[in-house]
Design a protein around this motif. Structure first.
Motif, mmCIF file in Angstrom:
data_model
loop_
_atom_site.group_PDB
_atom_site.id
_atom_site.type_symbol
_atom_site.label_atom_id
_atom_site.label_comp_id
_atom_site.label_asym_id
_atom_site.label_seq_id
_atom_site.Cartn_x
_atom_site.Cartn_y
_atom_site.Cartn_z
ATOM 1 N N MET A 144 0.823 -1.211 0.000
ATOM 2 C CA MET A 144 0.000 0.000 0.000
ATOM 3 C C MET A 144 0.860 1.264 0.000
ATOM 4 S SD MET A 144 -2.711 -1.238 2.892
ATOM 5 C CE MET A 144 -3.322 -2.924 2.905
ATOM 6 N N PRO A 145 0.565 2.233 -0.869
ATOM 7 C CA PRO A 145 1.349 3.474 -0.937
ATOM 8 C C PRO A 145 0.953 4.455 0.169
ATOM 9 C CG PRO A 145 -0.402 3.554 -2.550
ATOM 10 C CD PRO A 145 -0.502 2.196 -1.890
ATOM 11 N N LEU A 146 1.069 4.006 1.414
ATOM 12 C CA LEU A 146 0.620 4.835 2.535
ATOM 13 C C LEU A 146 1.431 6.115 2.662
ATOM 14 C CD1 LEU A 146 0.000 1.978 5.088
ATOM 15 C CD2 LEU A 146 -1.698 3.678 4.411
ATOM 16 N N GLN A 147 2.762 6.010 2.582
ATOM 17 C CA GLN A 147 3.598 7.192 2.746
ATOM 18 C C GLN A 147 3.310 8.220 1.661
ATOM 19 O OE1 GLN A 147 5.159 6.589 5.561
ATOM 20 N NE2 GLN A 147 5.840 8.702 5.761
ATOM 21 N N ARG A 148 3.048 7.734 0.465
ATOM 22 C CA ARG A 148 2.705 8.637 -0.639
ATOM 23 C C ARG A 148 1.389 9.364 -0.339
ATOM 24 N NH1 ARG A 148 2.676 6.967 -7.089
ATOM 25 N NH2 ARG A 148 1.842 8.939 -7.901
ATOM 26 N N ALA A 149 0.446 8.658 0.265
ATOM 27 C CA ALA A 149 -0.821 9.281 0.640
ATOM 28 C C ALA A 149 -0.598 10.357 1.697
ATOM 29 C CB ALA A 149 -1.797 8.226 1.157
ATOM 30 N N TYR A 150 0.263 10.075 2.688
ATOM 31 C CA TYR A 150 0.537 11.055 3.738
ATOM 32 C C TYR A 150 1.179 12.318 3.142
ATOM 33 C CZ TYR A 150 0.065 6.913 6.745
ATOM 34 O OH TYR A 150 -0.372 5.777 7.367
ATOM 35 N N GLU A 151 2.131 12.109 2.233
ATOM 36 C CA GLU A 151 2.821 13.246 1.621
ATOM 37 C C GLU A 151 1.850 14.086 0.790
ATOM 38 O OE1 GLU A 151 6.042 11.515 -0.551
ATOM 39 O OE2 GLU A 151 7.125 10.868 1.254
ATOM 40 N N ALA A 152 0.945 13.408 0.079
ATOM 41 C CA ALA A 152 -0.044 14.142 -0.714
ATOM 42 C C ALA A 152 -1.007 14.905 0.192
ATOM 43 C CB ALA A 152 -0.808 13.176 -1.612
ATOM 44 N N ALA A 153 -1.369 14.289 1.321
ATOM 45 C CA ALA A 153 -2.284 14.948 2.257
ATOM 46 C C ALA A 153 -1.674 16.211 2.839
ATOM 47 C CB ALA A 153 -2.648 13.977 3.381
ATOM 48 N N ALA A 154 -0.348 16.214 3.006
ATOM 49 C CA ALA A 154 0.327 17.375 3.583
ATOM 50 C C ALA A 154 0.238 18.606 2.690
ATOM 51 C CB ALA A 154 1.795 17.037 3.860
ATOM 52 N N ASN A 155 -0.139 18.422 1.436
ATOM 53 C CA ASN A 155 -0.274 19.556 0.514
ATOM 54 C C ASN A 155 -1.678 20.157 0.516
ATOM 55 O OD1 ASN A 155 2.412 19.421 -0.483
ATOM 56 N ND2 ASN A 155 1.843 17.692 -1.791
ATOM 57 N N HIS A 156 -2.533 19.673 1.398
ATOM 58 C CA HIS A 156 -3.914 20.161 1.456
ATOM 59 C C HIS A 156 -4.137 21.004 2.709
ATOM 60 C CE1 HIS A 156 -5.973 17.717 -1.761
ATOM 61 N NE2 HIS A 156 -4.783 17.143 -1.717
ATOM 62 N N ASP A 157 -4.990 21.992 2.580
ATOM 63 C CA ASP A 157 -5.411 22.748 3.757
ATOM 64 C C ASP A 157 -6.351 21.886 4.596
ATOM 65 O OD1 ASP A 157 -3.974 24.979 3.105
ATOM 66 O OD2 ASP A 157 -5.637 25.959 2.043
ATOM 67 N N SER A 158 -6.523 22.288 5.829
ATOM 68 C CA SER A 158 -7.342 21.486 6.749
ATOM 69 C C SER A 158 -8.809 21.414 6.331
ATOM 70 C CB SER A 158 -7.244 22.064 8.167
ATOM 71 O OG SER A 158 -7.670 23.414 8.165
ATOM 72 N N ASP A 159 -9.271 22.380 5.525
ATOM 73 C CA ASP A 159 -10.671 22.356 5.095
ATOM 74 C C ASP A 159 -10.848 21.716 3.720
ATOM 75 O OD1 ASP A 159 -9.446 24.300 3.603
ATOM 76 O OD2 ASP A 159 -10.968 25.853 3.937
ATOM 77 N N SER A 160 -9.827 21.034 3.229
ATOM 78 C CA SER A 160 -9.896 20.359 1.934
ATOM 79 C C SER A 160 -10.945 19.259 1.957
ATOM 80 C CB SER A 160 -8.525 19.767 1.582
ATOM 81 O OG SER A 160 -8.639 18.752 0.607
ATOM 82 N N VAL A 161 -11.798 19.218 0.957
ATOM 83 C CA VAL A 161 -12.844 18.197 0.877
ATOM 84 C C VAL A 161 -12.226 16.823 0.612
ATOM 85 C CG1 VAL A 161 -14.940 17.467 -0.328
ATOM 86 C CG2 VAL A 161 -14.497 19.899 0.042
#
Length: 376
Positions: free
Chosen positions: A224-241
């Motif tokens: 599972m590309p979990l780390q890639r998901a975490y890194e992508a999530a870090a580029n979103h604001d907290s109110d990102s849908v």
């Protein structure tokens, strides 16, 4: 059985990217916490007559002996696991045009040793606060030892700790092997998978029950590309849908995978993969993992607003591995149909909409037309 109806086509559209980077460590923490609630020792491997071994095996010295036993056999097991991986996938190297220079068994073996060493470090460092007398009381009251007493005694916390300890390391490992050709991770994953299976064979039943949860953490993070998901999530604001959708789905992804896996078993009672029937415990565990894997690739696409992870990594891997493992496209198709239903139930329409363009890509790629052309 009739194939499920296709969903109306959705046109791909970009999801608006967010501005400032935010730290989304909570995603990694949530994934780690899932192991406390979802991992259980194998209750079928042991007999009640083996109770006297429990205190010895879970003691600090017992854990060290188990770890040492594994490390001593790791070299020979790794070689045998590679032979099995090569037997499974040697034809695929030529058929898919994979550069042999990208697949170095000695390098993979060295990387696997480091990962197993870290896992065993966590296993040997785990301490318990529950007295063995509590275990004996549960046993004396005729409660099943390995459903309750062993869970209490080992606390089931260490596997979640392991997820945070090795998560980043395996993320780097995946990036290393997917950087030139994403399909190479298929060889690495199968090597680890077979290595873990073979290492378990040299252990006592109670040791197998305890260590299997640690090996599952490794297996899951490789697939599972979990780390890639975490890194992508870090580029979103907290109110990102899109981020909100992932935050909602992550804690329940295992439950979703289990429901889907069970439903597929019911729909295909006579279906057999290379490893056996879908209801076979080993096959069922792999099926649940694969459903989670598809979910996480979908999250990555939603968070990256790109189909790249599906197109360049997930689909090529499935085309390479599934025919060899005798996984049929119709079963994958049914799984995707059930996954869409779960997403619709779990998210608001706005949240689901951030994932649906990428789900449609999955649906179109894993179609009868595509697999018929491939002869699958």
């Amino acid at each position: 059985m009739a194939i499920v109806k296709e969903f109306p086509a959705n046109h791909l559209r970009s999801v608006s990217s967010q501005g400032n980077k935010t730290v989304v460590e909570s995603l990694a923490q949530q994934w780690a916490k899932k192991y406390i609630g979802n991992l259980k020792v194998d209750t079928d491997r042991t007999e009640k007559t083996e109770i006297p071994n429990l205190s010895e095996i879970v003691s600090p010295d017992g854990r060290k002996r188990t770890a040492q036993k594994i490390l001593e056999s790791l070299r020979s097991v790794s070689a045998r696991a590679w032979n099995k991986t090569e037997d499974l996938l040697s034809k695929e190297i030529k058929q898919h045009g994979i550069d042999l220079n990208l697949i170095n068994p000695w390098e993979i073996a060295g990387d696997s040793f480091n990962i197993y060493q870290k896992a065993l470090d966590v296993y040997t460092q785990q301490t318990t606060s529950q007295p063995l007398s509590l275990v004996r009381n549960l046993v004396d009251s005729e409660n099943p030892l390995y459903e309750q007493a062993l869970d209490v005694y080992t606390e089931q916390v260490a596997p979640s700790k392991l997820a945070t300890v090795i998560g980043a390391d395996i993320g780097k490992l995946r990036k290393k092997y997917t950087s030139h050709d994403p399909r190479v991770i298929g060889f690495v994953s199968m090597q680890f998978h077979y290595t873990s299976q073979m290492l378990m064979q040299s252990l006592e039943p109670i040791e197998q029950s305890l260590i299997s949860t640690y090996f599952k953490v490794i297996d899951d993070h490789l697939y599972m590309p979990l780390q890639r998901a975490y890194e992508a999530a870090a580029n979103h604001d907290s109110d990102s849908v899109a981020l909100s959708a992932v935050q909602k789905l992550l804690p329940i992804s295992t439950q979703i995978a289990k429901r889907i896996s069970q439903r597929v078993i019911e729909l295909y009672p006579n279906y057999n993969s290379m490893s056996g029937a879908l209801s076979n415990p080993i096959v069922k565990t792999s099926s649940i993992r694969d459903v989670e894997m598809f979910q996480i690739y979908l999250w990555v696409c939603g968070l990256e607003t790109s189909c790249e992870a599906i197109q360049q990594e997930l689909f090529p891997l499935c085309v390479m591995l599934y025919p060899r493992l005798k996984v049929q496209w119709e079963v994958v198709r049914q799984m995707l149909h059930l996954l869409k239903q779960e997403i619709d139930i779990s998210l608001t329409s706005q949240e689901a909409e951030t994932l649906m363009p990428y789900f449609q890509v999955l649906w179109d790629m894993f179609s009868p037309q595509v697999f018929a052309e491939l002869g699958l």
